[in-house]
Write an enzyme that holds these catalytic residues in place. Structure first.
Site, PDB file in Angstrom:
ATOM      1  N   LYS A 146       0.853  -1.198   0.000  1.00  0.00           N
ATOM      2  CA  LYS A 146       0.000   0.000   0.000  1.00  0.00           C
ATOM      3  C   LYS A 146       0.881   1.237   0.000  1.00  0.00           C
ATOM      4  O   LYS A 146       1.878   1.295   0.745  1.00  0.00           O
ATOM      5  CB  LYS A 146      -0.886   0.000   1.248  1.00  0.00           C
ATOM      6  CG  LYS A 146      -1.882  -1.132   1.261  1.00  0.00           C
ATOM      7  CD  LYS A 146      -2.968  -0.900   0.234  1.00  0.00           C
ATOM      8  CE  LYS A 146      -3.926  -2.057   0.166  1.00  0.00           C
ATOM      9  NZ  LYS A 146      -5.016  -1.836  -0.783  1.00  0.00           N
ATOM     10  N   ASP A 174      -0.462  -0.068  -4.513  1.00  0.00           N
ATOM     11  CA  ASP A 174      -1.894   0.272  -4.486  1.00  0.00           C
ATOM     12  C   ASP A 174      -2.088   1.578  -3.724  1.00  0.00           C
ATOM     13  O   ASP A 174      -1.761   1.660  -2.535  1.00  0.00           O
ATOM     14  CB  ASP A 174      -2.655  -0.872  -3.780  1.00  0.00           C
ATOM     15  CG  ASP A 174      -4.160  -0.711  -3.852  1.00  0.00           C
ATOM     16  OD1 ASP A 174      -4.631   0.339  -4.339  1.00  0.00           O
ATOM     17  OD2 ASP A 174      -4.875  -1.638  -3.419  1.00  0.00           O
ATOM     18  N   GLU A 229     -11.648  -2.409  -8.627  1.00  0.00           N
ATOM     19  CA  GLU A 229     -12.316  -2.929  -7.430  1.00  0.00           C
ATOM     20  C   GLU A 229     -13.483  -2.055  -6.984  1.00  0.00           C
ATOM     21  O   GLU A 229     -14.329  -2.498  -6.213  1.00  0.00           O
ATOM     22  CB  GLU A 229     -11.317  -3.141  -6.281  1.00  0.00           C
ATOM     23  CG  GLU A 229     -10.753  -1.879  -5.678  1.00  0.00           C
ATOM     24  CD  GLU A 229      -9.857  -2.151  -4.467  1.00  0.00           C
ATOM     25  OE1 GLU A 229      -8.683  -2.457  -4.672  1.00  0.00           O
ATOM     26  OE2 GLU A 229     -10.342  -2.048  -3.328  1.00  0.00           O
ATOM     27  N   ASP A 252     -14.314  -7.191  -9.121  1.00  0.00           N
ATOM     28  CA  ASP A 252     -14.607  -7.508  -7.722  1.00  0.00           C
ATOM     29  C   ASP A 252     -15.901  -8.316  -7.755  1.00  0.00           C
ATOM     30  O   ASP A 252     -16.925  -7.841  -8.252  1.00  0.00           O
ATOM     31  CB  ASP A 252     -14.777  -6.211  -6.917  1.00  0.00           C
ATOM     32  CG  ASP A 252     -15.132  -6.473  -5.465  1.00  0.00           C
ATOM     33  OD1 ASP A 252     -14.380  -6.012  -4.595  1.00  0.00           O
ATOM     34  OD2 ASP A 252     -16.172  -7.108  -5.199  1.00  0.00           O
ATOM     35  N   GLY A 281      -9.937 -10.490  -1.002  1.00  0.00           N
ATOM     36  CA  GLY A 281      -9.696 -10.052   0.384  1.00  0.00           C
ATOM     37  C   GLY A 281     -11.014  -9.791   1.074  1.00  0.00           C
ATOM     38  O   GLY A 281     -11.966 -10.567   0.927  1.00  0.00           O
TER      39      GLY A 281
HETATM   40  C1  LIG Z   1      -9.861  -1.112   2.483  1.00  0.00           C
HETATM   41  C2  LIG Z   1      -9.360  -2.329   1.822  1.00  0.00           C
HETATM   42  O1  LIG Z   1      -8.621  -3.081   2.733  1.00  0.00           O
HETATM   43  C3  LIG Z   1      -8.495  -2.033   0.589  1.00  0.00           C
HETATM   44  O2  LIG Z   1      -7.252  -1.501   0.989  1.00  0.00           O
HETATM   45  C4  LIG Z   1      -8.312  -3.294  -0.206  1.00  0.00           C
HETATM   46  C5  LIG Z   1      -7.630  -3.096  -1.490  1.00  0.00           C
HETATM   47  O3  LIG Z   1      -7.524  -2.024  -2.048  1.00  0.00           O
HETATM   48  C6  LIG Z   1      -7.019  -4.264  -2.153  1.00  0.00           C
HETATM   49  O4  LIG Z   1      -6.987  -5.322  -1.554  1.00  0.00           O
HETATM   50  O5  LIG Z   1      -6.595  -4.089  -3.276  1.00  0.00           O
HETATM   51 MG   LIG Z   2      -6.858  -2.232  -4.105  1.00  0.00          MG
END
Ligand SMILES: C[C@H](O)[C@@H](O)CC(=O)C(=O)O
Ligand SMILES: [Mg+2]
Length: 367
Positions: A146, A174, A229, A252, A281
């Site tokens: 992230k 991301d 997503e 998604d 996830g």
């Molecule tokens: C809020 C979510 O956890 C987000 O961060 C998920 C995401 O963007 C991903 O897995 O890609």
């Molecule tokens: Mg993402």
């Protein structure tokens, strides 16, 4: 063929306190509690036929009353991530053509996955290092980190990850919509030295032309744009594809309303020759999307080139038919249905606000 009539419908607010340990955190969502509005439709059919559905949210989002409230900003963590999927558990075989060899290959090897579990934004450097080291030992070769809140932090964290995983393993980034268009290009030009395969959600998911501008600037640096997503219908994906705004398409399973909507996107991606790398996830998204991506390989794209499915190692224990990941690959589920059903015991415990888990947490907050 009608096998029964609907006899009962229940909707429950199920929340997991993931924010306590920073699981799921990113540049826009700093304290998500992975949650779901969980729907079960029961019938009076003799075989107990029922349907289960999940609307994934980040906690408070489950409270939103869509009939009264306007839609929040797309990334606002107080609003639902809004994934809707309601699918009967009664299975059947998809009736499109099945490529036998590919089916056997999947049964033997599974579908390639990448992990996001090592590098949530809220994790400390030590946690990051420890989780990446362990993931490597477990056979992971593709990692997502992230980014997007602070450039210096991003540089430090990406360096740390590269130091652990080495230069050859695949790294994705991301930003969860954190930037505007010029900022995305500038920021990613600085992170290009860490050789990311893609930058995911660099800007607002609705800004199709913005994504096209970012793609045009970053592709020459070897960085693709990934998004999807937060895209809720096939029209958005059609325009992203037409505008050459993405190099990796992320369906998604729940955000796109219905399996059919997902299938149309898989078919469009095939036409435009863009690899589908699903988002997963959350609560149950891995369970659901594995069906779609296996179908994509066996019956639509027939290719694994540049393709992989996200994997996040949380909350699977609450599902009756949890995903099976081996050697960093999704092993095809063998039970009929869409793997949506949650364990009753988990639902009861995590029901908000009066399940056992929340009663304790809320009481502790009051003291
Ligand atoms: C809020 C979510 O956890 C987000 O961060 C998920 C995401 O963007 C991903 O897995 O890609
Ligand atoms: Mg993402």
């Amino acid at each position: 063929m009608v096998r029964g009539r609907i006899s009962r419908l229940s909707v429950r607010d199920v929340r997991f306190p993931t924010s306590l340990e920073g699981h799921g955190s990113d540049a826009m969502h700093t304290d998500p509690d992975y949650s779901a509005a969980y729907v079960v439709i029961e019938t009076d059919a003799e075989d107990g036929l029922k349907g289960c559905g999940i609307t994934f949210t980040l906690g408070k989002g489950t409270e939103v009353d869509w009939s009264r409230e306007g839609r929040g900003a797309p990334g606002d963590s107080s609003h639902p991530k809004c994934s809707v999927g309601l699918v009967g558990q009664a299975g059947g075989k998809a009736c499109l053509e099945v490529t036998r060899g590919h089916e056997e290959q999947m049964l033997a090897q599974g579908y390639p996955a990448y992990t996001t579990s090592c590098a949530w934004l809220g994790y400390s450097d030590d946690t990051l290092k420890q989780l990446c080291t362990q993931a490597l030992k477990d056979g992971w070769i593709r990692f997502k980190v992230k980014v997007g809140a602070d450039l210096q932090d991003d540089e430090r964290r990406c360096q740390l990850i590269r130091d652990v995983i080495g230069p050859e393993k695949t790294l994705m980034m991301d930003a969860n919509q954190r930037w505007d268009v010029p900022e995305a290009v500038e920021w990613m030009s600085k992170l290009a030295k860490f050789k990311p395969l893609w930058i995911e959600e660099p800007t607002s998911p609705d800004d199709i032309l913005g994504h096209a501008t970012i793609s045009k600037a970053l592709v020459p640096l070897g960085i693709g744009v990934a998004t999807g997503e937060q895209c809720h219908n096939r029209v958005l994906f059609k325009q992203l594809l037409q505008a050459k705004a993405l190099q990796f398409l992320q369906i998604d399973s729940c955000r796109l309303g219905s399996v059919n909507e997902n299938l149309s996107v898989l078919l469009m991606a095939k036409k435009f020759e863009i690899p589908v790398c699903p988002h997963a996830g959350g609560v149950g998204l891995c369970e659901l999307v594995q069906h779609l991506i296996l179908f994509d390989y066996i019956s639509v794209s027939a290719s694994l080139k540049n393709r992989m499915c996200e994997y996040v190692d949380h909350l699977h224990e609450h599902f009756k038919y949890p995903v099976m990941v081996q050697r960093a690959s999704y092993m095809p589920p063998k039970d009929a249905g869409y793997s949506t059903e949650m364990k009753e015991e988990s639902v009861k415990k995590h029901q908000y606000p009066d399940g056992e888990v929340w009663k304790k947490l809320l009481a502790a907050q009051e003291n």
